[in-house]
Each structure stands twice: as C-alpha cells, then as structure tokens.
Design a protein around this motif. Structure first.
Motif, short mmCIF file in Angstrom:
data_model
loop_
_atom_site.label_atom_id
_atom_site.label_comp_id
_atom_site.label_asym_id
_atom_site.label_seq_id
_atom_site.Cartn_x
_atom_site.Cartn_y
_atom_site.Cartn_z
N ASN A 528 0.81 -1.22 0.00
CA ASN A 528 0.00 0.00 0.00
C ASN A 528 0.84 1.27 0.00
O ASN A 528 0.55 2.21 -0.72
CB ASN A 528 -0.95 0.01 1.20
CG ASN A 528 -2.10 -0.97 1.01
OD1 ASN A 528 -2.42 -1.35 -0.13
ND2 ASN A 528 -2.72 -1.39 2.10
N TYR A 529 1.90 1.30 0.81
CA TYR A 529 2.65 2.57 0.84
C TYR A 529 3.74 2.64 -0.23
O TYR A 529 4.34 3.69 -0.43
CB TYR A 529 3.17 2.93 2.24
CG TYR A 529 4.23 2.03 2.85
CD1 TYR A 529 5.53 2.01 2.37
CD2 TYR A 529 3.94 1.24 3.97
CE1 TYR A 529 6.51 1.21 2.95
CE2 TYR A 529 4.91 0.44 4.56
CZ TYR A 529 6.19 0.42 4.04
OH TYR A 529 7.15 -0.36 4.62
N MET A 530 4.02 1.52 -0.91
CA MET A 530 5.01 1.59 -1.99
C MET A 530 4.37 1.55 -3.38
O MET A 530 4.56 2.46 -4.18
CB MET A 530 6.00 0.42 -1.91
CG MET A 530 7.03 0.57 -0.83
SD MET A 530 8.28 -0.74 -1.01
CE MET A 530 9.25 -0.42 0.44
N THR A 531 3.65 0.46 -3.65
CA THR A 531 3.17 0.22 -5.01
C THR A 531 1.74 -0.32 -5.03
O THR A 531 1.51 -1.47 -5.41
CB THR A 531 4.09 -0.80 -5.72
OG1 THR A 531 4.21 -1.96 -4.87
CG2 THR A 531 5.47 -0.25 -5.99
N LYS A 631 -5.01 4.56 -0.72
CA LYS A 631 -4.20 3.35 -0.49
C LYS A 631 -2.85 3.74 0.13
O LYS A 631 -2.36 3.10 1.06
CB LYS A 631 -3.94 2.61 -1.81
CG LYS A 631 -5.06 1.71 -2.22
CD LYS A 631 -4.98 0.36 -1.47
CE LYS A 631 -6.17 -0.50 -1.78
NZ LYS A 631 -6.50 -1.46 -0.74
N TYR A 632 -2.22 4.77 -0.43
CA TYR A 632 -0.95 5.21 0.14
C TYR A 632 -1.12 5.58 1.61
O TYR A 632 -0.32 5.21 2.47
CB TYR A 632 -0.38 6.41 -0.65
CG TYR A 632 0.48 5.98 -1.82
CD1 TYR A 632 1.75 5.46 -1.60
CD2 TYR A 632 0.04 6.08 -3.13
CE1 TYR A 632 2.56 5.04 -2.67
CE2 TYR A 632 0.83 5.67 -4.20
CZ TYR A 632 2.09 5.15 -3.96
OH TYR A 632 2.89 4.73 -5.00
N GLN A 633 -2.23 6.30 1.89
CA GLN A 633 -2.49 6.68 3.28
C GLN A 633 -2.74 5.44 4.15
O GLN A 633 -2.25 5.34 5.28
CB GLN A 633 -3.70 7.62 3.33
CG GLN A 633 -4.06 8.09 4.74
CD GLN A 633 -2.96 8.95 5.35
OE1 GLN A 633 -2.41 9.84 4.68
NE2 GLN A 633 -2.62 8.69 6.61
N GLU A 634 -3.47 4.49 3.59
CA GLU A 634 -3.77 3.26 4.34
C GLU A 634 -2.48 2.55 4.74
O GLU A 634 -2.34 2.07 5.87
CB GLU A 634 -4.64 2.34 3.47
CG GLU A 634 -5.18 1.12 4.21
CD GLU A 634 -5.99 0.20 3.29
OE1 GLU A 634 -6.48 0.66 2.22
OE2 GLU A 634 -6.11 -0.98 3.63
N GLY A 635 -1.53 2.52 3.80
CA GLY A 635 -0.24 1.88 4.11
C GLY A 635 0.44 2.56 5.29
O GLY A 635 0.94 1.89 6.22
#
Ligand code: GCW
Length: 717
Positions: A528-531, A631-635
């Motif tokens: 989530n926080y990478m790809t 998604k990035y935030q979720e990661g």
C-alpha cells in the motif's frame, strides 16, 4: 572504581545475554512455563535412546540435550539400547529393532528419503516415542520437528506424524561476492571468510548449517549469480571443500555459480563457446576436479546473457546449448544445473515483462534431465506484488524452479518489517490453469502437475554477518518461513508466523495473537505505501531504496520507473492487455481473460495490466486518483498500527529486541510517509487533482524528494 567495573561487567553480561537471543534465531529453547506441558514431556522422556553414531546422529543427540536442558531444565539419560518404557527413540530405519520396524512398516512406505516419522508406538505393551526416517538427515529433520512441537508448547499424546518434503532442492542463493560484499545484502558482509578458509572454521558456519537444517533447507549456493570465475580455481575450491565438510552432516549440499566465460578467464582458452570441444572438455575436467574434493557437490547455478553476464549467446548459441553442455559435465556425478530464466535485453523493444517467456517457452522439452530452469517470482523482478510469472503454466516438459527473493531489495531493505511468507503463499496459490482449474504454481514447482522428479525452490538469502543474521529481527521470520514453505508449499503463512513467534519470542497468547496479525498484515501495508493497485518498479534506481517514480534518464529504458507506471495526463498504468503489449496472452486463456478484462482484473493488479484514467471508478466507488491516494495513506496508517501493536509487547520479551524493533518501526513509519508523499506529489502533476479527505498533506516539496541522494545505500555493489 569497583562500582564502575561492576557497571561495566553488568553491561557486558546483559549485552551478550540479549545479543545471544538475537543470534539464536528461532532456536531459543525458552523454559517451558506451562507446567502441565512440561511434566507431560518429562513423563514421556525417561531416557533418550540414540541409535547410530554418525556425525548427523551426534548432532541430533546434542540438539535434544541442549533443548531439553534449556526448556525442561534436565536432560534425560542417553542410552544406546531400548529398555523399559516411555523413552524417546531416535535413529534411522535400519538402526531400529525388528519390532519397531515392523510396527512402522506401512509408515515407511509413505515417506520419501528425506521424510520423517514421529510416532508413539507400543511394543510388548511398552509405550515409546520414535523419531525416525530412512537416513540420518531425515532423523535430524524429525528431531527438529519434535523440538518445534515442544517449543510451541504442544502436547505429545499419541503422536502420529509423517512428514516428507514436497520439493527436492530447497536452497538458498547467496549473492555473496568474493570480497565479502553482498549484492542486495542488508545484513552486513558475507558469512564466508574466504581469506581465513580453509583452516579457520568460524562457528558461524556451523550455526548457519544448524539453522538451515532445522527448517529443512538442503542446499546453498555460496556465490553471487553475477559470478566470479576465481571461485572455480583450486585456491578457492579448497575453501569451498572446507565449507562443504561443515555442512554435510546437516544435510546441506554446496553449489556454486558458474561464470560462463570461466574457460577463458581461468582456463586460458580463447573461447567459451559451448560447442567447442576444448570448452566442453574444460568443464568436464573442472567437474571431475570439484567432485574429487566434494563428492556430493550439488551443481551449478548460472545467470547467462542477462544484465551483461556472459553466456552462450556470445557465441551464437542459445540457453539450451549452454545449459546442456554444463549438464553433461556434472551428469556422471549426479549434479544438477539450475539455469536462470531471468533475461531481458536492451536490444529488445518488447515489454520487459514478456521477454523471459518469449525466449524460454520455445525451449520447453529441450533441456537435459538434470537441468532445472530457475524462474524468478515475477516477470519483472521481485516486486512487492507481481502476478505470477507466465512461464509457470507454460513449460510442461521442463522442470521449473521458483526463485523467491528473501532479501528485501525492493521492500525497504532490512529496515522494514514485512512478513514474506504471505507474499510467497499468494504466488504459490495462484492458479495457472495449465491443466484446468487447480493447476497452481505450487503444483508446478513441487512437480505434481507434470510428475517431475527434479523439483525445487530457491530463495535469495537475506543473511549476513550482522549479529542477528538478517539485520531486522523480523527478517529472521522470512528465512524461517522460506524454509518451511519450500518443505511444504501448501503451508499457511499464518501457521508459519505462529510457529516462528513462539519459537523466537514467547508462547504467551497475549503476545502471539496481536503480533501474528501484525505480521500477516505487514505485506499488504508495504504494498500500500510503496506500489498500490498494481504499480511496480518505481523505487529509486540502482540501489532501489525509497521512491523514485520520476527517474527517466537511465540508458536502458526498462530500468526507468517511468517505463513502468506510464503516468500521463490521461491516467496511469502499463497496458499489458490486448490493446497494449498483449502480455496477458502469455497466460492460459482463463487467466488471460481474467487479467485482460478491466472488469475482472483484480484491483490489486490493475495498473500492472491496464492504463486507466484518473477518473476510472474503482469497485468501492472512488475515482482511481482518490483510491490511489487513499491506499498510500492506508499503508502509512497500517505501519502506525504496527507500532501500536509492538508498543504493547514490552512485558513479554527481552528489552533489546523490543527496542530494536521499535526503532526500526519508527524508521518504517517515516519512510512509509516518504513513499506516500513523494509518489502522490509526483503523480499529482499528471492527475492535476487535489488529495482526497483523509490523506495527510505532504510536509515537503516534490523537488525536495527528488533531491535526496543515497550514494552509499547498501547492497548496490
Ligand atoms: O533484481 C536484479 C538486481 C540485481 C541482480 C539481478 C539478478 C544479482 O537488481 O542486483 O543481480 O536482479 O537477479 O540477476
């Protein structure tokens, strides 16, 4: 002065005590605090009857003694013949007495040569526990398995365990260079001290072998696939022999990487053409020389005509010519050639994801019997998430070996906590549909789909000379989990996490339950926080540390992150469907259809297969841009949650590992935010849209992120 001395001594003792914990991996052998479990074991283990006296059996005996002393506070008496009852009998099939042999006859028929039996048997009304197998190494595997039962505080009433490894070659690939640097290694330098070998045998070699044997790993490639021919000279082979001698009683075979141009570099030949008689002879003689020293030498792993490595194509030959020539050299000795399919060329304008398949699929059925083609996990390169490699499911007449990467090249190095068995499991469970529904990747690699005899799974090792072996205490779980999964590719990663936590830290449910959940979720957090949503290969270039989606200036187009995400004003993602590079056609029709159709393509793989507009509606109703940002935030939020979970573990574990993991999670949190902010700021230039509610605002500019340089990032050669 005295008090100062005392403080110093105290520090020294407490340091070494906890450092040892880190070093001991999953073989902590903590005292069994559950008294009913402890007494059950004590009552059933009056004596240990050890049958046989090979090196391997002695190792098994010592392991039992150490474990019982540490976990139960006493060592049962060791005997060499069976008297009385409630004994633990340890020995191979041929060493057992006639009654037990008879009792276990049908069980022996059900296990393979490396499998073991752990069973409660009654002979003449006397109850015994027997640990056995067809040879001593199998017995050793049984002993470690029995100790795992004890370590995880499980009862031993009516034991009836038959367990055989499902793959034959269970191997670590060390990308270790002769100067002791480790390509993509994040846990210090190489374990192999070439300068002091062969005379100095570091205790670490023994401990390494023991740890591997405890999880069933039976092979190790000592050297980097970007190979150095010097390893094949007598000066080095003598050192390799010394290591092989250490590993042998633990059931571990040594393999080497073969540099294809070695006949020129160390053999004074003019060519390395695999069809040249002198070259053929040179390799044959080299094999004879190696096997004279190391009769059970495993064979060669070869990276050829890939990323600048020499290979048969330098002479107008192909991979089959190269692999078969080497295969012939090791055939008389039972050796194997693991030939890598990790190829892509700067001269090939095709989608990189298609190239290995295009080149290797036509070779199906052309390799000699002792060649196994080693296919990377993922058609690109060990990404946080890749759909399974299309070669799995497309080479019915060729044994295929899976290559997983345990070292975290694209996954935050040894700084980020990610439990990789979850990732491995996802791939192994993927259905290739090669022979209809249920033709999973696991069935391809364990040989059951095509009845292959030569089977295997390789893992690029994450081990170095750091005190704790793997850099991150939780990266030990990836080494452990790799071993457990290659033994049984159908094992659930949750079971692996459970075993590992109990053996490494504590059996306390209040610790195990939340931390296990944290481990299982860590994989998705990193994605989530990478790809997220199928993005890939947007790490900064060269070292692959941190985000670099903007990089576009490298000589080879397919080395640039921009090649992979293809973000523009219209949208983002790599169109590998029929309207794009048609990479989906490399899969069986069922899978092809699934990935090709935007409606059915799993969202986790969306941007791997499709270029979609920023306004594309995701299944949850969000636009793609908003969904991506969320998604990035979720990661990031998931890492925060991992920190919260970890903070509550203090009372269950030693302070050193508690603090180490705490600090590492803090870095992971910082870096997760770095990934989120850098990627979103960069992609925002194309989407032109604001961040949705719930996504934190970046505190730095895109230029700032672009300006970050890491000239000495580890593992980059
Ligand atoms: O992933 C790439 C790595 C290289 C590696 C190569 C390979 C050993 O960046 O460092 O080289 O793959 O697997 O051959």
């Amino acid at each position: 002065m005295t008090s100062l001395k005392f403080v110093f001594l105290f520090l020294l003792i407490s340091f070494s005590a906890s450092a040892q914990k880190d070093y001991k991996l999953w073989l902590q052998y903590n005292v069994v605090s559950n008294s009913s479990i402890a007494s059950e074991y004590k009552n059933n283990l009056k004596e240990i009857v050890v049958l046989g006296n090979s090196e391997t059996i002695k190792i098994a005996q010592k392991e039992l003694q150490t474990a019982f002393q540490d976990m139960l506070g006493a060592i049962p008496e060791i005997k060499s013949d069976i008297k009385g009852e409630n004994n633990l009998i340890v020995g191979s099939q041929s060493s057992l007495n006639a009654e037990i042999k008879k009792e276990l006859k049908s069980d022996f028929d059900k296990i393979n040569t490396e499998g073991f039996i752990i069973k409660t048997v009654f002979t003449k009304n006397k109850k015994q526990i027997v640990i056995t197998g067809k040879n001593d190494v199998a017995v050793l595997y049984g002993v470690f398995s029995f100790l795992r039962i004890l370590q995880t505080n499980k009862a031993i009433k009516n034991l009836d365990i038959l367990d055989s490894p499902k793959t034959r070659i269970r191997i670590l690939n060390h990308w270790d260079n002769l100067d002791r640097t480790v390509e993509r290694g994040y846990a210090g330098f190489s374990l192999w001290n070439w300068q002091k070998l062969p005379d100095f045998i570091d205790q670490r070699y023994i401990d390494y072998a023991r740890a591997n044997a405890s999880i069933g790993i039976n092979g190790t490639v000592l050297t980097n696939v970007n190979a150095n021919a010097l390893i094949l000279t007598p000066q080095y082979l003598e050192k390799v022999e010394a290591l092989a001698n250490v590993f042998r009683p633990y059931g571990i075979k040594v393999y080497l990487t073969a540099r294809f141009s070695a006949p020129i570099e160390i053999g004074n030949l003019k060519t390395a053409d695999p069809k040249d008689p002198e070259v053929i002879n040179w390799w044959k003689n080299k094999a004879v020389e190696i096997y004279k020293r190391i009769p059970d030498f495993g064979g060669f792993l070869v990276k050829a005509n890939s990323e600048g490595q020499p290979g048969p194509q330098n002479y107008g030959r192909d991979h089959v010519d190269g692999a078969n020539m080497l295969a012939d050299a090791v055939t008389p000795f039972g050796g194997v050639i693991m030939w890598r399919a990790f190829v892509y060329s700067e001269h090939d304008a095709n989608d990189r994801a298609k190239q290995a398949y295009s080149e290797f699929q036509p070779y199906d059925g052309k390799f000699k019997d002792n060649v196994i083609v080693q296919v990377k996990n993922g058609a690109i390169d060990f990404q946080p998430r890749e759909p399974f490699h299309p070669l799995f499911g497309a080479m019915p007449k060729t044994p295929l070996m899976m290559e997983f990467q345990i070292t975290q090249e694209y996954l935050g190095f040894s700084t980020h906590l990610i439990f990789l068995p979850k990732l491995f499991q996802e791939v192994l469970e993927s259905d290739t549909y090669e022979k209809g529904k249920g033709s999973t990747v696991a069935k391809v690699v364990d040989g059951t789909l095509h009845q292959n005899k030569l089977t295997g799974i390789a893992g690029v090792a994450n081990i170095g000379n750091d005190l704790n072996w793997t850099g991150h205490p939780f990266a030990q779980a990836n080494w452990y989990g790799f071993g457990r999964l290659v033994w049984n590719p159908y094992l659930d990663s949750e079971i692996i996490a459970d075993e590992w936590l109990r053996s490494t830290f504590s059996n306390d449910e209040n610790f195990v339950k939340p931390v296990k959940k944290m481990m299982i979720e860590s994989r998705e957090a990193v994605v989530n926080y990478m790809t997220p949503l199928g993005l890939h290969h947007i790490m900064d270039t060269g070292h692959h540390y941190g985000p670099g989606p903007w990089v576009s200036n490298l000589s080879r187009p397919e080395w640039n992150p921009t090649y992979y995400h293809k973000a523009d004003k219209n949208g983002i993602g790599f169109d590998r469907s029929k309207t794009g590079t048609n990479a989906t056609a490399q899969y069986m029709p069922e899978v092809e259809k699934l990935f090709d159709n935007l409606e059915t393509c799993p969202e986790k793989d969306l941007l791997w297969f499709h270029h979609v507009s920023w306004d594309y509606k995701l299944k949850n109703g969000q636009t793609l841009w908003n969904g991506l940002a969320l998604k990035y935030q979720e990661g990031v939020d998931q890492v925060k949650e991992m920190q919260n979970v970890w903070k509550k573990t203090e009372k269950y574990i030693d302070s050193e590992r508690f603090h180490e993991v705490g600090m590492l999670l803090e870095i992971q949190y910082k870096e997760a935010k770095w990934w989120r902010d850098a990627c979103l700021l960069y992609f925002q230039q194309f989407s032109g849209k604001g961040l949705p509610k719930g996504v934190e605002k970046p505190t730095q500019t895109l230029d700032y992120f672009k300006s970050l340089k890491f000239p000495f990032a580890p593992g980059n050669g």
